[in-house]
Design a protein around this motif. Structure first.
Motif, PDB file in Angstrom:
ATOM      1  N   UNK A  43       0.858  -1.054   0.327  1.00 35.64           N
ATOM      2  CA  UNK A  43       0.321   0.265   0.190  1.00 35.64           C
ATOM      3  C   UNK A  43       0.851   0.870  -0.272  1.00 35.64           C
ATOM      4  N   UNK A  44       1.541   1.440   0.702  1.00 37.75           N
ATOM      5  CA  UNK A  44       3.099   2.278   1.485  1.00 37.75           C
ATOM      6  C   UNK A  44       3.015   2.725  -0.204  1.00 37.75           C
ATOM      7  N   UNK A  45       3.994   1.883  -1.050  1.00 38.45           N
ATOM      8  CA  UNK A  45       4.716   1.733  -2.688  1.00 38.45           C
ATOM      9  C   UNK A  45       3.274   2.417  -3.071  1.00 38.45           C
ATOM     10  N   UNK A  46       2.240   2.360  -3.185  1.00 35.78           N
ATOM     11  CA  UNK A  46       1.207   3.129  -4.455  1.00 35.78           C
ATOM     12  C   UNK A  46       1.077   4.784  -4.292  1.00 35.78           C
ATOM     13  N   UNK A  47       1.467   4.827  -3.188  1.00 34.35           N
ATOM     14  CA  UNK A  47       1.754   6.369  -3.096  1.00 34.35           C
ATOM     15  C   UNK A  47       3.039   7.315  -3.600  1.00 34.35           C
ATOM     16  N   UNK A  48       3.415   8.571  -4.716  1.00 34.58           N
ATOM     17  CA  UNK A  48       4.405   9.481  -4.242  1.00 34.58           C
ATOM     18  C   UNK A  48       4.943   9.620  -2.559  1.00 34.58           C
ATOM     19  N   UNK A  49       6.263   9.947  -2.495  1.00 39.04           N
ATOM     20  CA  UNK A  49       6.950   9.573  -1.242  1.00 39.04           C
ATOM     21  C   UNK A  49       6.564  11.432  -0.509  1.00 39.04           C
ATOM     22  N   UNK A  50       6.126  12.356  -1.242  1.00 45.52           N
ATOM     23  CA  UNK A  50       5.046  13.327  -0.183  1.00 45.52           C
ATOM     24  C   UNK A  50       3.682  13.167  -0.548  1.00 45.52           C
ATOM     25  N   UNK A  51       2.767  11.687  -1.050  1.00 44.12           N
ATOM     26  CA  UNK A  51       1.541  12.665  -1.148  1.00 44.12           C
ATOM     27  C   UNK A  51       0.561  11.782   0.193  1.00 44.12           C
ATOM     28  N   UNK A  52      -0.438  12.360   0.275  1.00 42.70           N
ATOM     29  CA  UNK A  52      -1.281  12.318   1.888  1.00 42.70           C
ATOM     30  C   UNK A  52      -2.209  11.397   1.539  1.00 42.70           C
ATOM     31  N   UNK A 137     -14.152   8.486  -3.219  1.00 44.44           N
ATOM     32  CA  UNK A 137     -12.734   8.911  -3.228  1.00 44.44           C
ATOM     33  C   UNK A 137     -12.432  10.354  -3.779  1.00 44.44           C
ATOM     34  N   UNK A 138     -11.667  11.001  -3.741  1.00 40.60           N
ATOM     35  CA  UNK A 138     -11.363  11.793  -3.988  1.00 40.60           C
ATOM     36  C   UNK A 138     -10.200  11.661  -4.102  1.00 40.60           C
ATOM     37  N   UNK A 139      -9.462  11.428  -5.706  1.00 39.97           N
ATOM     38  CA  UNK A 139      -7.994  10.294  -5.839  1.00 39.97           C
ATOM     39  C   UNK A 139      -7.499  11.671  -6.475  1.00 39.97           C
ATOM     40  N   UNK A 150      -0.174   7.828  -6.131  1.00 40.35           N
ATOM     41  CA  UNK A 150      -1.118   8.616  -5.868  1.00 40.35           C
ATOM     42  C   UNK A 150      -0.104   9.547  -4.736  1.00 40.35           C
ATOM     43  N   UNK A 151      -1.045  11.316  -5.953  1.00 37.74           N
ATOM     44  CA  UNK A 151      -0.428  12.184  -5.122  1.00 37.74           C
ATOM     45  C   UNK A 151      -0.995  12.631  -3.515  1.00 37.74           C
ATOM     46  N   UNK A 152      -3.288  11.852  -3.748  1.00 35.63           N
ATOM     47  CA  UNK A 152      -3.797  12.181  -2.802  1.00 35.63           C
ATOM     48  C   UNK A 152      -4.504  11.478  -2.914  1.00 35.63           C
ATOM     49  N   UNK A 153      -5.345  10.508  -1.542  1.00 34.17           N
ATOM     50  CA  UNK A 153      -6.122   9.476  -1.604  1.00 34.17           C
ATOM     51  C   UNK A 153      -7.158   9.996  -0.611  1.00 34.17           C
TER      52      UNK A 153
END
Length: 170
Positions: A43-52, A137-139, A150-153
């Protein structure tokens, strides 16, 4: 620029819209599978580092009110994952996420926004399955050569408080 405006201007052909929606649906399926199968490191890997990752109730989302959960950046998401992986000895229950009605709301060169509906069912330790929560969801995604991230989930739940004994990801 909105997707509708791009489509009207002819900049984004219909087949491209269908392909983008399919990519987002596949991504959300991977995201929900990681959660339901308790593969939190995936799950962590599905975000950019600075993602929210955030959760807010519907009423507060309308007035830009207080978030129920707001994990800004990798370290905050790592803390949530440590908790979920049993670091604090929280018993995990089984969840089943269903995502539908995916709609691409905006697209730019390397960015994409989408909305979708979700429901979550939860099975407790006694084996009883019940409705847990639902919402939208607003992604916000970044597109890269390796695919979407994901930049924001943001999960907007259709209730005013988190469900009882809430510990799962949405």
């Amino acid at each position: 620029m909105t997707l509708a405006a791009e489509t009207k201007a002819g900049a984004l052909p219909e087949i491209e819209t269908v392909l983008l929606r399919h990519q987002v649906e596949e991504f959300l399926s991977r995201l929900q599978s990681a959660i339901d199968e308790q593969r939190y490191l995936d799950w962590l890997e599905l975000f950019v580092a600075e993602g929210v990752y955030s959760v807010i109730d519907h009423e507060n989302s309308q007035s830009h009110g207080m978030y129920l959960i707001y994990d800004d950046g990798l370290e905050a998401r790592k803390e949530r994952v440590a908790y979920l992986m049993g670091y604090w000895k929280v018993p995990r229950s089984k969840t089943l996420h269903t995502v539908s009605n995916v709609l691409i709301t905006s697209t730019e060169k390397d960015e994409l926004e989408a909305r979708s509906k979700f429901t979550v069912h939860r099975t407790d330790r006694e084996g009883v399955t019940a409705f847990h929560t639902c919402g939208e969801y607003h992604d916000e995604f970044e597109r890269s050569e390796s695919g979407l991230l994901l930049r924001r989930h943001n999960a907007v739940i259709d209730m005013n408080v988190l469900p009882d004994d809430f510990t799962e990801l949405l």
